[in-house]
Design an enzyme around this catalytic site. Sequence first.
Site, PDB file in Angstrom:
ATOM      1  N   GLU A  34      23.782  14.984 -12.454  1.00 42.92           N
ATOM      2  CA  GLU A  34      23.048  13.913 -13.127  1.00 42.92           C
ATOM      3  C   GLU A  34      22.274  13.073 -12.125  1.00 42.92           C
ATOM      4  OE1 GLU A  34      25.594  12.943 -17.054  1.00 42.92           O
ATOM      5  OE2 GLU A  34      26.319  11.929 -15.285  1.00 42.92           O
ATOM      6  N   CYS A  45      17.999   7.295  -8.724  1.00 45.94           N
ATOM      7  CA  CYS A  45      19.333   7.361  -8.133  1.00 45.94           C
ATOM      8  C   CYS A  45      19.714   8.838  -8.047  1.00 45.94           C
ATOM      9  CB  CYS A  45      20.300   6.575  -9.018  1.00 45.94           C
ATOM     10  SG  CYS A  45      21.999   6.639  -8.459  1.00 45.94           S
ATOM     11  N   CYS A  60      32.747  15.250  -6.322  1.00 50.01           N
ATOM     12  CA  CYS A  60      32.958  14.479  -5.103  1.00 50.01           C
ATOM     13  C   CYS A  60      34.408  14.653  -4.684  1.00 50.01           C
ATOM     14  CB  CYS A  60      32.663  12.996  -5.354  1.00 50.01           C
ATOM     15  SG  CYS A  60      32.828  11.972  -3.866  1.00 50.01           S
ATOM     16  N   CYS A  89      37.950   8.286  -5.273  1.00 50.05           N
ATOM     17  CA  CYS A  89      38.055   6.844  -5.517  1.00 50.05           C
ATOM     18  C   CYS A  89      38.517   6.675  -6.971  1.00 50.05           C
ATOM     19  CB  CYS A  89      36.704   6.156  -5.329  1.00 50.05           C
ATOM     20  SG  CYS A  89      36.047   6.314  -3.662  1.00 50.05           S
ATOM     21  N   CYS A 135      35.952   5.852 -10.023  1.00 50.03           N
ATOM     22  CA  CYS A 135      34.665   6.541 -10.136  1.00 50.03           C
ATOM     23  C   CYS A 135      34.777   7.849 -10.926  1.00 50.03           C
ATOM     24  CB  CYS A 135      34.121   6.819  -8.738  1.00 50.03           C
ATOM     25  SG  CYS A 135      32.498   7.585  -8.754  1.00 50.03           S
ATOM     26  N   HIS A 177      34.295  -2.900  -1.291  1.00 48.24           N
ATOM     27  CA  HIS A 177      35.171  -3.172  -2.441  1.00 48.24           C
ATOM     28  C   HIS A 177      36.442  -3.972  -2.141  1.00 48.24           C
ATOM     29  CE1 HIS A 177      32.340  -0.630  -4.303  1.00 48.24           C
ATOM     30  NE2 HIS A 177      32.971   0.519  -4.258  1.00 48.24           N
ATOM     31  N   CYS A 192      26.596   2.686 -12.318  1.00 49.00           N
ATOM     32  CA  CYS A 192      27.379   3.034 -11.126  1.00 49.00           C
ATOM     33  C   CYS A 192      28.746   3.570 -11.520  1.00 49.00           C
ATOM     34  CB  CYS A 192      27.616   1.804 -10.261  1.00 49.00           C
ATOM     35  SG  CYS A 192      26.134   1.110  -9.591  1.00 49.00           S
TER      36      CYS A 192
HETATM   37  N1  SAH Z   1      29.926   8.112  -2.415  1.00 47.61           N
HETATM   38  C1  SAH Z   1      28.993   7.053  -2.210  1.00 47.61           C
HETATM   39  C2  SAH Z   1      27.889   6.949  -3.253  1.00 47.61           C
HETATM   40  C3  SAH Z   1      28.222   6.992  -4.717  1.00 47.61           C
HETATM   41  S1  SAH Z   1      28.549   5.697  -5.782  1.00 47.61           S
HETATM   42  C4  SAH Z   1      29.711   5.735  -2.072  1.00 47.61           C
HETATM   43  O1  SAH Z   1      30.925   5.713  -2.204  1.00 47.61           O
HETATM   44  O2  SAH Z   1      29.081   4.742  -1.766  1.00 47.61           O
HETATM   45  C5  SAH Z   1      27.513   4.370  -5.735  1.00 47.61           C
HETATM   46  C6  SAH Z   1      28.265   3.039  -5.908  1.00 47.61           C
HETATM   47  O3  SAH Z   1      28.880   2.879  -7.211  1.00 47.61           O
HETATM   48  C7  SAH Z   1      29.395   2.913  -4.907  1.00 47.61           C
HETATM   49  O4  SAH Z   1      29.397   1.655  -4.333  1.00 47.61           O
HETATM   50  C8  SAH Z   1      30.602   3.100  -5.795  1.00 47.61           C
HETATM   51  O5  SAH Z   1      31.759   2.596  -5.203  1.00 47.61           O
HETATM   52  C9  SAH Z   1      30.175   2.374  -7.045  1.00 47.61           C
HETATM   53  N2  SAH Z   1      31.009   2.653  -8.217  1.00 47.61           N
HETATM   54  C10 SAH Z   1      31.742   3.764  -8.472  1.00 47.61           C
HETATM   55  N3  SAH Z   1      32.417   3.629  -9.616  1.00 47.61           N
HETATM   56  C11 SAH Z   1      32.091   2.414 -10.111  1.00 47.61           C
HETATM   57  C12 SAH Z   1      32.460   1.695 -11.298  1.00 47.61           C
HETATM   58  N4  SAH Z   1      33.277   2.214 -12.198  1.00 47.61           N
HETATM   59  N5  SAH Z   1      31.918   0.476 -11.472  1.00 47.61           N
HETATM   60  C13 SAH Z   1      31.061  -0.048 -10.579  1.00 47.61           C
HETATM   61  N6  SAH Z   1      30.685   0.578  -9.457  1.00 47.61           N
HETATM   62  C14 SAH Z   1      31.205   1.791  -9.218  1.00 47.61           C
END
Ligand code: SAH
Length: 349
Positions: free
Chosen positions: A95, A108, A115, A119, A122, A221, A338
């Site tokens: 996506e 984006c 991945c 995390c 995510c 975070h 995000c």
């Molecule tokens: N792997 C990379 C890029 C992907 S995500 C990274 O970790 O930065 C892009 C952003 O969205 C990251 O800051 C990630 O932590 C955030 N993100 C992921 N899940 C989210 C959620 N449920 N709510 C808000 N931000 C989130």
Amino acid sequence: MYEGREIIKDYSIQEVVELIKNMNQPSYRADQLLEWVYGKKVLYLEEMSNLPVSLREELKEKILINTLEVKEKRVSPRDGTEKYLLRALDGELLECAVMKQEYGNTVCVSSQVGCGLACVFCASAKGGLVRNLSPGEMLDQVILAEKHLDGSGKIKNIVVMGMGEPLLNLSGLVRFLKTANHPRGLGLGFRNMSVSTAGIPPKMEEFAREEMPVTLAVSLHAPDNETRSQIMPVNKKHPVEEVLEACRNYIEKVGRRATFEYMLVDGFNDSKQKARELAGLLKGMLCHVNLIPANPTGEKNIKRPDKKRIKNFMEVLENHNISVSIRKERGEDIEGACGQLRRRSEVGS
Ligand code: SAH
């Protein structure tokens, strides 16, 4: 390699020049080919009308132009954010999203299918890592997004913040960014590009050595290891201090301020005390903090704080003279925000 053919957008600009040279063609044919691919963004050799038919036939045996097919497009009625579900040549799904802004549209881009970092908040991490995306597949996300954009606007900015950890696909990422920047490629400024990482110091050092003035965004975070490790397993291997050290080095080497992404989770990392710790940690650094109220992904403990708590957190940072903004929620109603991009095995699932 697909049926003996290679993806032209996986080639660097120089490699396209060499390909044409090795076919005993005059060098202006490379200019013409590049103009069709990256300037006019056509997807079929048949459309490249100023190339002789014989050359098109010959190229057809060697190269493929397009790597992705748009399976589905959703547009947010709320803010116009577009989300594309794309299918790669091997059938894998990925996506990307397009955000519409006054200062130009931003795409984006995903860097991997799935991945591996797991995390907890995510959605992209749910099925683990499937594979890296190639430079051509990353370029095609930008190209397809622009071709399908409502209102025929142009893409001005690239953020590598979709699915995947871009720095774990470093060679693909660098090649992608270089072609996106090249005047005979997409011609976008490095300054209009950001790469977001979960924080992998050795890879951040390697990326810094490229000296491309791309903004590095780091998903922090939490200001402390105990809190961060609970939601980002990668922190156990690469703790906060090391990540910040690599950031300082990046800022110095590349001359760009870094961004720290800080997702606010209700009752977890959003207290004023945490804000003070964060301010202490970032003191004196050339940086900006981007607060992201957590988006729902089905994880029950991940809830967004109310407006008051978000405001309080922000004020603490401001009072410590830290540049801070709240990321506008975009595309949440189409699961394009995000952390909501993911690999889906079926359309509509
Ligand atoms: N792997 C990379 C890029 C992907 S995500 C990274 O970790 O930065 C892009 C952003 O969205 C990251 O800051 C990630 O932590 C955030 N993100 C992921 N899940 C989210 C959620 N449920 N709510 C808000 N931000 C989130």
